[in-house]
Motif scaffolding. Structure first.
Motif, PDB file in Angstrom:
ATOM      1  N   ASP A 178      10.938  -5.411  14.828  1.00  0.00           N
ATOM      2  CA  ASP A 178       9.565  -5.858  15.105  1.00  0.00           C
ATOM      3  C   ASP A 178       8.577  -5.513  13.996  1.00  0.00           C
ATOM      4  O   ASP A 178       7.452  -6.016  13.993  1.00  0.00           O
ATOM      5  N   ILE A 179       8.957  -4.666  13.060  1.00  0.00           N
ATOM      6  CA  ILE A 179       8.031  -4.171  12.033  1.00  0.00           C
ATOM      7  C   ILE A 179       7.806  -5.242  10.971  1.00  0.00           C
ATOM      8  O   ILE A 179       8.758  -5.802  10.422  1.00  0.00           O
ATOM      9  N   LYS A 180       6.535  -5.493  10.675  1.00  0.00           N
ATOM     10  CA  LYS A 180       6.157  -6.471   9.652  1.00  0.00           C
ATOM     11  C   LYS A 180       5.278  -5.781   8.613  1.00  0.00           C
ATOM     12  O   LYS A 180       4.367  -5.043   8.971  1.00  0.00           O
ATOM     13  N   VAL A 181       5.567  -6.047   7.341  1.00  0.00           N
ATOM     14  CA  VAL A 181       4.827  -5.411   6.241  1.00  0.00           C
ATOM     15  C   VAL A 181       4.466  -6.474   5.215  1.00  0.00           C
ATOM     16  O   VAL A 181       5.298  -7.311   4.858  1.00  0.00           O
ATOM     17  N   ARG A 182       3.209  -6.427   4.757  1.00  0.00           N
ATOM     18  CA  ARG A 182       2.735  -7.361   3.735  1.00  0.00           C
ATOM     19  C   ARG A 182       1.907  -6.613   2.694  1.00  0.00           C
ATOM     20  O   ARG A 182       1.342  -5.573   2.994  1.00  0.00           O
ATOM     21  N   VAL A 183       1.821  -7.188   1.507  1.00  0.00           N
ATOM     22  CA  VAL A 183       1.000  -6.620   0.435  1.00  0.00           C
ATOM     23  C   VAL A 183      -0.011  -7.662  -0.015  1.00  0.00           C
ATOM     24  O   VAL A 183       0.332  -8.826  -0.205  1.00  0.00           O
ATOM     25  N   GLN A 184      -1.254  -7.218  -0.187  1.00  0.00           N
ATOM     26  CA  GLN A 184      -2.302  -8.027  -0.811  1.00  0.00           C
ATOM     27  C   GLN A 184      -2.815  -7.213  -1.989  1.00  0.00           C
ATOM     28  O   GLN A 184      -3.251  -6.072  -1.800  1.00  0.00           O
ATOM     29  N   SER A 185      -2.765  -7.795  -3.178  1.00  0.00           N
ATOM     30  CA  SER A 185      -3.317  -7.082  -4.339  1.00  0.00           C
ATOM     31  C   SER A 185      -4.577  -7.804  -4.819  1.00  0.00           C
ATOM     32  O   SER A 185      -4.724  -9.015  -4.639  1.00  0.00           O
ATOM     33  N   PHE A 186      -5.471  -7.021  -5.388  1.00  0.00           N
ATOM     34  CA  PHE A 186      -6.771  -7.536  -5.825  1.00  0.00           C
ATOM     35  C   PHE A 186      -6.980  -7.228  -7.295  1.00  0.00           C
ATOM     36  O   PHE A 186      -6.792  -6.094  -7.728  1.00  0.00           O
ATOM     37  N   ASP A 187      -7.376  -8.255  -8.049  1.00  0.00           N
ATOM     38  CA  ASP A 187      -7.687  -8.016  -9.461  1.00  0.00           C
ATOM     39  C   ASP A 187      -9.171  -7.721  -9.656  1.00  0.00           C
ATOM     40  O   ASP A 187      -9.559  -7.178 -10.682  1.00  0.00           O
ATOM     41  N   GLU A 188      -9.979  -8.032  -8.671  1.00  0.00           N
ATOM     42  CA  GLU A 188     -11.405  -7.719  -8.726  1.00  0.00           C
ATOM     43  C   GLU A 188     -11.783  -6.912  -7.493  1.00  0.00           C
ATOM     44  O   GLU A 188     -11.492  -7.316  -6.374  1.00  0.00           O
ATOM     45  N   PHE A 189     -12.438  -5.778  -7.713  1.00  0.00           N
ATOM     46  CA  PHE A 189     -12.835  -4.902  -6.616  1.00  0.00           C
ATOM     47  C   PHE A 189     -13.785  -3.841  -7.132  1.00  0.00           C
ATOM     48  O   PHE A 189     -13.904  -3.628  -8.327  1.00  0.00           O
ATOM     49  N   ILE A 190     -14.472  -3.219  -6.222  1.00  0.00           N
ATOM     50  CA  ILE A 190     -15.301  -2.053  -6.511  1.00  0.00           C
ATOM     51  C   ILE A 190     -14.748  -0.914  -5.674  1.00  0.00           C
ATOM     52  O   ILE A 190     -14.527  -1.064  -4.479  1.00  0.00           O
ATOM     53  N   ALA A 191     -14.509   0.199  -6.310  1.00  0.00           N
ATOM     54  CA  ALA A 191     -14.015   1.385  -5.598  1.00  0.00           C
ATOM     55  C   ALA A 191     -14.936   2.543  -5.958  1.00  0.00           C
ATOM     56  O   ALA A 191     -14.761   3.196  -6.983  1.00  0.00           O
ATOM     57  N   GLY A 192     -15.939   2.756  -5.110  1.00  0.00           N
ATOM     58  CA  GLY A 192     -16.927   3.796  -5.419  1.00  0.00           C
ATOM     59  C   GLY A 192     -17.758   3.368  -6.606  1.00  0.00           C
ATOM     60  O   GLY A 192     -18.251   2.247  -6.657  1.00  0.00           O
ATOM     61  N   GLU A 193     -17.870   4.235  -7.572  1.00  0.00           N
ATOM     62  CA  GLU A 193     -18.675   3.929  -8.759  1.00  0.00           C
ATOM     63  C   GLU A 193     -17.836   3.423  -9.924  1.00  0.00           C
ATOM     64  O   GLU A 193     -18.340   3.236 -11.011  1.00  0.00           O
ATOM     65  N   GLY A 194     -16.555   3.224  -9.689  1.00  0.00           N
ATOM     66  CA  GLY A 194     -15.700   2.783 -10.778  1.00  0.00           C
ATOM     67  C   GLY A 194     -14.743   1.714 -10.326  1.00  0.00           C
ATOM     68  O   GLY A 194     -15.001   0.972  -9.386  1.00  0.00           O
TER      69      GLY A 194
END
Length: 118
Positions: free
Chosen positions: A39-55
């Motif tokens: 029943d376990i399902k796993v997916r990945v979404q990757s992002f080339d544009e993002f803001i993570a805090g101040e960097g």
């Protein structure tokens, strides 16, 4: 039923393959003994544009969506298990986190449920 959506910066998938990342989460979900393996399902979404805090530091965040009924302790142990395993794969990544959301049994629906009532 459980769905694990791994969101990460695109660079993460250059360090380890998406298959390796998904297998890490999948194996920890199995090891938790909270779910039926099939029943376990796993997916990945990757992002080339993002803001993570101040960097723009690399990040990994796992959203675990599971059927309600597990205790807070079970969910916390699952989160710690998955974060620890991902941290082992990515010790250089400053942001590795997870949260768990419960599906409500009363409002959950899937294809089989609809076909049974048709």
């Amino acid at each position: 039923m459980p769905h694990f959506i791994i969101q990460c910066s695109e660079n993460i998938t250059r360090i380890h393959s998406t298959q390796e990342i998904m297998q890490t989460v999948y194996q920890q979900a199995i090891a938790s003994e909270l779910f039926v393996k099939a029943d376990i399902k796993v997916r990945v979404q990757s992002f080339d544009e993002f803001i993570a805090g101040e960097g723009s530091d690399d990040f990994i965040h796992v959203f675990g969506n599971i059927m309600e009924g597990r205790t807070a302790e079970q969910k916390a142990n699952l989160s710690r298990r998955i974060v620890a395993a991902l941290n082992g794969l990515f010790p250089q990544v400053p942001i590795v986190s997870m949260n768990i959301r419960d599906f409500e049994k009363d409002s959950y629906c899937n294809k089989e449920m609809v076909e049974q009532h048709a």
